[in-house]
Design a protein around this motif. Structure first.
Motif, short mmCIF file in Angstrom:
data_model
loop_
_atom_site.label_atom_id
_atom_site.label_comp_id
_atom_site.label_asym_id
_atom_site.label_seq_id
_atom_site.Cartn_x
_atom_site.Cartn_y
_atom_site.Cartn_z
N ILE A 96 0.07 5.24 -1.14
CA ILE A 96 0.27 6.18 0.18
C ILE A 96 1.40 6.90 0.01
CG2 ILE A 96 0.35 6.38 2.46
CD1 ILE A 96 -1.13 3.88 2.89
N GLY A 97 2.41 6.66 -0.46
CA GLY A 97 3.72 7.17 -0.78
C GLY A 97 3.67 8.37 -1.70
N LEU B 214 0.91 -1.00 0.04
CA LEU B 214 0.08 0.12 -0.08
C LEU B 214 1.01 1.46 0.05
CD1 LEU B 214 -2.83 -1.00 2.58
CD2 LEU B 214 -2.99 -0.84 0.14
N VAL B 215 2.01 1.30 0.94
CA VAL B 215 2.84 2.55 1.00
C VAL B 215 3.59 2.59 -0.35
CG1 VAL B 215 4.67 3.53 2.14
CG2 VAL B 215 2.80 2.31 3.43
N THR B 216 3.99 1.57 -1.05
CA THR B 216 4.95 1.73 -2.08
C THR B 216 3.84 1.86 -3.41
OG1 THR B 216 5.04 -0.68 -2.49
CG2 THR B 216 6.72 0.42 -1.19
N LYS C 220 0.53 14.32 5.01
CA LYS C 220 1.18 14.52 3.97
C LYS C 220 2.02 15.93 3.78
CE LYS C 220 -1.77 11.86 0.63
NZ LYS C 220 -2.73 11.93 -0.38
N LEU C 221 3.14 15.95 3.11
CA LEU C 221 3.91 17.16 3.27
C LEU C 221 3.09 18.46 2.98
CD1 LEU C 221 6.80 18.25 3.90
CD2 LEU C 221 7.32 17.84 1.52
N THR D 90 13.86 14.70 4.03
CA THR D 90 12.65 14.68 5.01
C THR D 90 12.14 13.44 4.70
OG1 THR D 90 10.67 15.77 5.57
CG2 THR D 90 11.15 15.79 3.30
N TRP D 91 11.07 13.15 5.58
CA TRP D 91 10.30 11.97 5.34
C TRP D 91 9.01 11.59 6.18
CZ3 TRP D 91 14.53 13.05 8.74
CH2 TRP D 91 14.26 13.07 9.96
N ARG D 92 8.28 10.67 5.98
CA ARG D 92 6.84 10.54 6.71
C ARG D 92 6.83 9.48 7.16
NH1 ARG D 92 1.51 10.15 2.92
NH2 ARG D 92 0.03 10.11 4.43
#
Length: 388
Positions: free
Chosen positions: A277-278, A272-274, A327-328, A307-309
């Motif tokens: 969501i990302g 899901l993230v890859t 989200k940024l 940076t990161w989440r």
């Protein structure tokens, strides 16, 4: 009653005496406090130079870093990689995996070892087993603690950074031209390379110090945020941070079908993230198998330009929880500062271009105590000769 001319003269003398006193204090502070903090500043600055390009240097020195992409082009999910690595290293306890993206290895940090495991993400084959405490760990210890025990070293580095911040301000006062004519402006902004070494050294200190000023201020300020909790907290409060919510709630529902096993859930979160969501650099992701007492699955994405989440998913439903970063584009200024402080400190926020700028600025900062000491030494010798 005093004559107007005499009164005016006294006022002029009084007006000049105050700036003169301040100037003398400024000179004294810049000289003697600068000498006292010189060695820590040199170490912090020069180790910082190297750490700016830590990742690039490490990747260049690892012959196995570039991995051949499999024909199908799909990387193995976390549970499969863990299984295959445990077949080769059965004594390892594996929970944390870091995918570096297409054509790059997966880094695994075992819970019961100081070694780092690097594996092929397409086959699960172990590529390397490295000691966590490498040369960069040693350099980082110098940068953060001056190789003192952490409790002592962190304080020394923190206060040295605070002093350096003040030294940059007093340095601007010393650099500031008295008359903004062509001759003094040229002297303030250029180095006279054809002059004698004493003059060149003076120019290196003044001119390069001025050009590195803005970068030095950023590095020092962000360094203070890392060193002192009260500085970090105060800055975030000024930027409008809110108190952490005590109650954890769902911000995004999970998928309709949730696997029954932990392995299946972690693999689904990874997918899901890859894929959904990302937002940035989706292929690079850190993901953890939950510990026994954990109620969520942790993942880290959007690792882009320093940076990161961070994301937390409910262990049962895989719903995205409120403890996750927004989200940024939707985040607050305070949270942006919290997440971007490191990238601002090392200059990674603008890619390689800003990294090079911060590298040279940090290098210059490391030379300022040396060139400054030589300026003082020359004046001291001259004064001693005149007394004889």
């Amino acid at each position: 009653m005093e004559k107007p001319a005499l009164l005016k003269e006294k006022q002029t003398v009084a007006a000049k005496s105050k700036p003169l006193w301040l100037r003398r204090f400024n000179d004294w502070f810049h000289l003697w406090i600068g000498i006292a903090a010189g060695i820590p500043v040199i170490i912090i600055s020069l180790t910082g130079c190297i750490l700016v390009f830590e990742r690039e240097i490490v990747e260049m020195t690892r012959a196995w870093w570039d991995v051949e992409v499999a024909a199908h082009g799909e990387q193995l999910p976390p549970s499969v990689i863990r299984t295959k690595v445990l077949e080769q290293l059965p004594d390892m306890k594996i929970r944390r995996l870091w995918y570096y993206g297409e054509g790059k290895p997966v880094k695994i940090s075992p819970d019961n070892s100081d070694s780092l495991i690097f594996a092929n993400p397409y086959t699960g084959k172990v590529l390397a087993l490295e000691d966590h405490e490498d040369i960069f760990e040693f350099i980082d210890e110098g940068h953060r603690n001056l190789w003192f025990p952490s409790k002592i070293g962190k304080q020394v580095v923190g206060w040295s950074t605070a002093i350096f911040l003040l030294l940059t301000i007093t340095g601007v006062v010393l650099w500031w031209p008295k008359n903004w004519n062509t001759r003094e402006l040229k002297q303030a902004f250029t180095i006279k390379w054809t002059a004698k070494f004493k003059r060149v050294n003076y120019d290196l200190h003044n001119v390069l110090g001025f050009y590195s000023l803005s970068f030095a201020l950023i590095m020092a300020f962000t360094g203070l945020m890392m060193s002192f909790r009260f500085v970090h907290k105060s800055v975030l409060e000024l930027l409008g941070t809110k108190q952490d919510e005590q109650k954890v709630f769902v911000v995004q529902p999970g998928p309709k079908l949730v696997p029954a096993t932990i392995e299946g859930k972690v693999d689904l979160v990874w997918k899901l993230v890859t894929t959904e969501i990302g937002e940035f650099n989706r292929g690079e992701i850190s993901i953890h198998f939950p510990s026994e007492d954990s109620k969520s699955i942790y993942a880290c994405t959007d690792m882009y330009l320093g940076t990161w989440r961070e994301l937390n998913f409910d262990l049962n439903t895989l719903a995205l929880l409120s403890t996750s970063h927004a989200k940024l584009a939707h985040d607050t200024t305070a949270n942006w500062m919290r997440r971007s402080n490191l990238s601002l400190h090392v200059g990674s926020f603008g890619g390689l271009f800003t990294k090079w700028l911060f590298f040279f600025a940090s290098l210059i900062c490391g030379t300022l105590p040396v060139t400054g000491f030589y300026i003082w030494w020359g004046k001291w010798r001259k004064q001693n000769k005149s007394k004889k």
